[in-house]
Write an enzyme that holds these catalytic residues in place. Structure first.
Site, PDB file in Angstrom:
ATOM      1  N   HIS A 175     -15.670  26.204  31.350  1.00 21.72           N
ATOM      2  CA  HIS A 175     -15.168  26.926  30.176  1.00 21.72           C
ATOM      3  C   HIS A 175     -15.951  26.433  28.966  1.00 21.72           C
ATOM      4  CE1 HIS A 175     -11.068  27.992  32.132  1.00 21.72           C
ATOM      5  NE2 HIS A 175     -11.938  28.973  32.263  1.00 21.72           N
ATOM      6  N   GLU A 178     -14.881  24.402  25.634  1.00 25.13           N
ATOM      7  CA  GLU A 178     -14.223  23.101  25.810  1.00 25.13           C
ATOM      8  C   GLU A 178     -15.282  21.996  25.783  1.00 25.13           C
ATOM      9  OE1 GLU A 178     -12.202  23.881  29.519  1.00 25.13           O
ATOM     10  OE2 GLU A 178     -11.009  25.495  28.632  1.00 25.13           O
ATOM     11  N   HIS A 302     -11.781  19.970  32.095  1.00 27.64           N
ATOM     12  CA  HIS A 302     -11.454  21.017  31.119  1.00 27.64           C
ATOM     13  C   HIS A 302     -10.803  20.362  29.901  1.00 27.64           C
ATOM     14  CE1 HIS A 302     -11.793  24.748  33.657  1.00 27.64           C
ATOM     15  NE2 HIS A 302     -11.899  23.810  34.580  1.00 27.64           N
ATOM     16  N   GLU A 377      -7.272  18.232  32.155  1.00 24.65           N
ATOM     17  CA  GLU A 377      -7.244  18.884  30.843  1.00 24.65           C
ATOM     18  C   GLU A 377      -7.266  17.738  29.840  1.00 24.65           C
ATOM     19  OE1 GLU A 377      -7.415  22.041  30.115  1.00 24.65           O
ATOM     20  OE2 GLU A 377      -6.860  23.071  31.962  1.00 24.65           O
TER      21      GLU A 377
HETATM   22 ZN   LIG Z   1     -10.730  25.282  30.807  1.00 21.87          ZN
END
Ligand SMILES: [Zn+2]
Ligand SMILES: *[C@@H]1O[C@H](CO)[C@@H](O)[C@H](O)[C@H]1NC(C)=O
Ligand SMILES: *[C@@H]1O[C@H](CO)[C@@H](O)[C@H](O)[C@H]1NC(C)=O
Length: 439
Positions: A175, A178, A302, A377
């Protein structure tokens, strides 16, 4: 109704390579839904393409972060007032926070000049990887995990102190907005090569590390050169009519398009026309498959939310070796918290955030049967979100590395990752240390 999207599209056409889209006076709202009805209303608002949701309105959410352009702020405020929703302004000028995310230049041929007080472009990260191959010719080799829609390589490195070891696979930057993710992954590389901490050195020697800091190179470049973070700017750069991009973490061939993904190219969770429809996921998954039976641990990075997620995203059921994986993960998050008291939540994707399928970790677990699979995350919990300030890079990366080492440590206690090659390596190293001590 599609003002933000349209304006960003037009601007990006007009300003190709000339100027970056600016987020002057864009506002980030933190909204506190207090009932199911309010969550539902926010869900409906999310379909309005003008507002960029940094977090999703799910029943478990303490708050929802929504960014608005100055032109649309009045309407958002009216929506909040009409529906009696509590909210506060987290950023009154998003551009200010973008400007604080210093992007530094890496000095070629000086591998130590990559530091942890700034972010780096794709060119600089790739140049650094090239230089590591030169600086550590016996240990580091370049690996190409595949290619992107626009024809870039998905470049990584393999760190190996001798062949035939079990593999730890690390993947970041799928992503693109990020930015802390590629940074953390680069830090792991740096520590494995330069740290003098005994535990880190053993981890580096006992496994073959396959590491890819940026698995969505086109998207990463897009966020550096064109649009830092509209809701589209996590995807790859394949065009679909006037739309752009597939969410590469919804495109893997495991429960594809079952939940938390969209069939509409205009959305930020567009899963693509089919499973593995995208060059990035197709080539990278082929690459991972080719070494799949040797992988003991798979890590995906992420941001943001401070969570450690384990498969799967299609069900809250505790499948496979869930209890081991979560136990190991919780202990690792304990280790992560020691340095700066940063708190993470551990659990499966569906129970911790929401049902979402087609992600890399579910495919790796479900298809390749890799025993230990985690998705981080990273920082923070929403104060800065995707715009994590540069002063937090080093602490984030340090605590993350602490936790990676603890995953390995705990995994061994739980009977995982005890490859014979790794064991032999440790025994040889222990003898070496004893010998050194007695001599
Ligand atoms: Zn992500
Ligand atoms: C942002 O808002 C400030 C204060 O209202 C205003 O002076 C400024 O011109 C605005 N900037 C842009 C680029 O719209
Ligand atoms: C969820 O996905 C896993 C892995 O693909 C599968 O084994 C399981 O049956 C699925 N569960 C549900 C409820 O769909």
């Amino acid at each position: 109704m599609k003002f933000l999207k349209l304006s960003i599209f037009l601007l990006s056409v007009i300003l190709v390579k000339c100027e970056k889209f600016r987020f002057d006076n864009y506002t980030l709202y933190k909204i506190f839904p207090e009932s199911e009805i309010q969550v539902k209303l926010l869900e409906n608002l999310q379909n309005d393409i003008r507002f960029d949701f940094w977090t999703d309105p799910v029943p478990s959410a303490e708050f929802v972060l929504v960014m608005s352009s100055p032109a649309d702020t009045n309407e958002l405020v009216t929506f909040l007032e009409t529906n009696n929703m509590k909210s506060e302004i987290t950023m009154s000028n998003v551009q200010e926070h973008i400007d604080k995310q210093t992007v530094k230049q890496y000095t070629r041929s000086n591998v130590r000049s990559m530091t942890w007080d700034a972010y780096y472009t794709l060119d600089d990260i790739y140049a650094w990887l090239d230089d590591l191959v030169t600086a550590y010719p016996d240990i580091v080799t370049e690996i190409i995990g595949g290619g992107s829609y626009e024809g870039r390589e998905i470049k990584g490195i393999k760190i190996s102190h001798g062949s035939g070891k079990r593999i730890i696979f690390v993947e970041g930057g799928i992503h693109s907005r990020e930015w802390i993710s590629p940074s953390s992954v680069c830090y792991i590389i740096s520590e494995l090569l330069t740290s003098e901490d005994p535990e880190t050195m053993v981890a580096a020697r006992d496994y073959d590390w396959y590491i890819f800091p940026v698995t969505n190179p086109d998207g990463y470049i897009w966020t550096h050169e064109s649009v830092r973070l509209s809701d589209k700017d996590s995807k790859n750069r394949r065009p679909f009519g006037s739309e752009f991009g597939v969410d590469l973490n919804r495109n893997w061939n495991n429960n594809w398009l079952v939940a938390g993904a969209s069939a509409n190219p205009a959305t930020d969770t567009y899963a693509g026309p089919g499973p593995f429809s995208e060059p990035e996921t197709r080539s990278l998954s082929n690459y991972i498959s080719s070494i799949g039976d040797q992988i003991d641990l798979y890590l995906s990075f992420h941001s943001f939310s401070q969570m450690l997620l384990v498969p799967y995203g299609n069900t809250t059921e505790h499948l496979d070796n869930y209890y081991d994986v979560v136990n190991i993960g919780r202990r690792a998050m304990g280790a992560l918290s020691v340095r700066y008291q940063t708190q993470y939540v551990t659990g499966n994707i569906a129970e911790t955030i929401y049902h979402a399928t087609g992600g890399s970790v579910d495919w790796v677990k479900g298809h390749l049967r890799v025993p230990l699979v985690y998705c981080y995350e990273l920082r923070d919990r929403g104060a800065f979100g995707f715009l994590l300030p540069t002063y937090q890079i080093l602490p984030n990366n340090e605590e993350t590395m602490d936790s990676v080492l603890e995953i390995i440590h705990q995994a061994k206690r739980f009977g995982y990752m005890n490859s014979s090659a790794g064991l032999t390596g440790s025994i040889v190293m222990m003898f070496g240390l004893m010998l050194a001590y007695f001599l």
